[in-house]
Design an enzyme around this catalytic site. Sequence first.
Site, PDB file in Angstrom:
ATOM      1  N   ASP A  38      31.123  31.685  36.841  1.00  0.00           N
ATOM      2  CA  ASP A  38      30.038  30.842  37.371  1.00  0.00           C
ATOM      3  C   ASP A  38      29.138  31.597  38.360  1.00  0.00           C
ATOM      4  O   ASP A  38      28.015  31.159  38.623  1.00  0.00           O
ATOM      5  CB  ASP A  38      30.613  29.601  38.063  1.00  0.00           C
ATOM      6  CG  ASP A  38      31.281  28.643  37.090  1.00  0.00           C
ATOM      7  OD1 ASP A  38      31.229  28.915  35.880  1.00  0.00           O
ATOM      8  OD2 ASP A  38      31.845  27.635  37.543  1.00  0.00           O
TER       9      ASP A  38
ATOM     10  N   ILE B 109      34.555  30.288  24.736  1.00  0.00           N
ATOM     11  CA  ILE B 109      34.251  31.619  24.164  1.00  0.00           C
ATOM     12  C   ILE B 109      33.457  32.442  25.179  1.00  0.00           C
ATOM     13  O   ILE B 109      33.468  33.658  25.146  1.00  0.00           O
ATOM     14  CB  ILE B 109      33.498  31.587  22.801  1.00  0.00           C
ATOM     15  CG1 ILE B 109      32.166  30.873  22.909  1.00  0.00           C
ATOM     16  CG2 ILE B 109      34.324  31.031  21.689  1.00  0.00           C
ATOM     17  CD1 ILE B 109      31.242  31.213  21.750  1.00  0.00           C
TER      18      ILE B 109
ATOM     19  N   ARG C 140      47.177  51.124  41.117  1.00  0.00           N
ATOM     20  CA  ARG C 140      47.153  52.599  41.085  1.00  0.00           C
ATOM     21  C   ARG C 140      46.824  53.193  42.449  1.00  0.00           C
ATOM     22  O   ARG C 140      47.404  54.192  42.847  1.00  0.00           O
ATOM     23  CB  ARG C 140      46.192  53.077  40.005  1.00  0.00           C
ATOM     24  CG  ARG C 140      46.749  52.661  38.637  1.00  0.00           C
ATOM     25  CD  ARG C 140      46.328  53.524  37.513  1.00  0.00           C
ATOM     26  NE  ARG C 140      47.150  53.232  36.346  1.00  0.00           N
ATOM     27  CZ  ARG C 140      46.836  53.583  35.122  1.00  0.00           C
ATOM     28  NH1 ARG C 140      45.719  54.239  34.890  1.00  0.00           N
ATOM     29  NH2 ARG C 140      47.645  53.300  34.130  1.00  0.00           N
TER      30      ARG C 140
ATOM     31  N   THR D 248      40.083  29.014  44.767  1.00  0.00           N
ATOM     32  CA  THR D 248      41.079  30.050  45.047  1.00  0.00           C
ATOM     33  C   THR D 248      40.846  30.667  46.423  1.00  0.00           C
ATOM     34  O   THR D 248      41.786  30.892  47.191  1.00  0.00           O
ATOM     35  CB  THR D 248      40.986  31.145  43.964  1.00  0.00           C
ATOM     36  OG1 THR D 248      41.248  30.535  42.704  1.00  0.00           O
ATOM     37  CG2 THR D 248      41.956  32.268  44.212  1.00  0.00           C
TER      38      THR D 248
ATOM     39  N   ARG E 258      34.133  32.721  28.315  1.00  0.00           N
ATOM     40  CA  ARG E 258      35.023  33.317  29.314  1.00  0.00           C
ATOM     41  C   ARG E 258      35.937  34.377  28.720  1.00  0.00           C
ATOM     42  O   ARG E 258      36.611  35.109  29.444  1.00  0.00           O
ATOM     43  CB  ARG E 258      35.861  32.192  29.932  1.00  0.00           C
ATOM     44  CG  ARG E 258      35.965  32.270  31.420  1.00  0.00           C
ATOM     45  CD  ARG E 258      36.356  30.965  32.030  1.00  0.00           C
ATOM     46  NE  ARG E 258      37.748  30.620  31.838  1.00  0.00           N
ATOM     47  CZ  ARG E 258      38.261  29.420  32.156  1.00  0.00           C
ATOM     48  NH1 ARG E 258      37.490  28.497  32.697  1.00  0.00           N
ATOM     49  NH2 ARG E 258      39.517  29.162  31.971  1.00  0.00           N
TER      50      ARG E 258
END
Length: 321
Positions: free
Chosen positions: A127, A253, A24, A104, A255
Site C-alpha cells: 500500500d 495477484i 548475513r 505491525t 501482492r
Amino acid sequence: MRIGLLTSGGDAPGMNSIIRAIVRCAEREGHEVIGIKRGYRGLIEKDFVKLTSRDVGGIIGKGGTILLSSREERFKKFEYRERAYRNLREEGIDALIILGGEGTLKGARLVAEETGMPVIGIPCTIDNDISRTEYCVGYDTAVKNAVEAIDKIRDTASSHERIFIVEVMGKHRGFIAVEVGLATGAELILIPEEKFPKDKIPEEIEKAKSMGKLHFIIVLSEGYGNAKELERFLKEKIGEKYGEIRSTVLGHIQRGGSPTHYDRLMGTKFGVVAYESLIAGERSGFVAFERGKFYIEDFEKAEEYKPIDREAYRLNLKLAI
Ligand code: F6P
C-alpha cells in the site's frame, strides 16, 4: 547479540531480501538471528527458529516471506503481549527487527515501550502508506503486477469497445491506483483521497466516447469503493449504450510473485540499515527512506497522514482526453 526477526501483516514482495541481508550481516559479525514464525503469533506461541546464512540462500528472488505471516489480533491485548515478552526473555533475545505495515509498526512501538528492548521496524506494505518514508518495500512489485494485468485487460477493452472497472489494492489509500492509473493511461482514477463524484462518471464516459475513444478504463482503488457495485451503478445509470461494462478485481495477484529488482535492492538496503542501526545502539524507531537517504524515524510518525502524489493524479486527468 541475539536478534529476533519477524514479518507480520500482509506479506510484501521483498521481505525475503530483508531477512537475507539481516541474517548475513549478523552472522558475519558474530551475532545470532532467531526467526519468529507467523509474526506476532509466533511471539505469543514461542515459535522460534535459528536462522543461518545457509537458510537464507536463494530467497532473494522469492515473493512472500519465508518466516510466514499473520494478522494476529491477540497481540492487541496486554495479557498476550506479556506472554510474548516472557517468551522473548526465556529465549534470551536482546533486540527485535520487525517487518510490516501500519498495524505491525504499531505493535513494534508497543513492544519497544513496554519492554525497553531495542526494536527497529522496517516499512513493508504494497500500500506504500506509511508516513515519513517515501518508500515501503513491496510497492514496486505490486504496481508492476497491476500494470501488467491492466495492459492485458486493455486488449479486450479495446477489441470490444468496452468500459472496464479494474479494482486495485490499497486498504485505505490510493497510492497503487494513482501510479498504476498513470502508467496504464487509465481514463479515470478513483481514489479515497480525491472524492470524484460517482454521479459524474457517466458524463466522463460519454465525453470520452464522443471523442472517439474505443474503450474506457477506470482504475478503482479499493478504498474508494467496490468494483461490482460501481458496475451495477453504471449499468443502472447509462445501460450499455456506450459499450458493455465489465469489472475485474485484481486482488492478491498484485501482492505475489518474484520481487522486482527495485524491491530486492531496497529490501537489502532497508535490512542493512536496520541491522547497523541496532548494532550502533538505536533503541526504537523504523527505517525511513526520504530523498535518497535512510534514517531512523520515531514509531509514532508512521501513523501520520501520508499525502498522495496529487500532481500525478491531476496529470492523469489532464492526459485522459
Ligand atoms: O495491506 C496490504 C493489503 O494487500 C491491502 O492492500 C489489502 O486491503 C489487504 O492487504 C488485504 O488483506 P488480506 O490479504 O488479509 O485479505
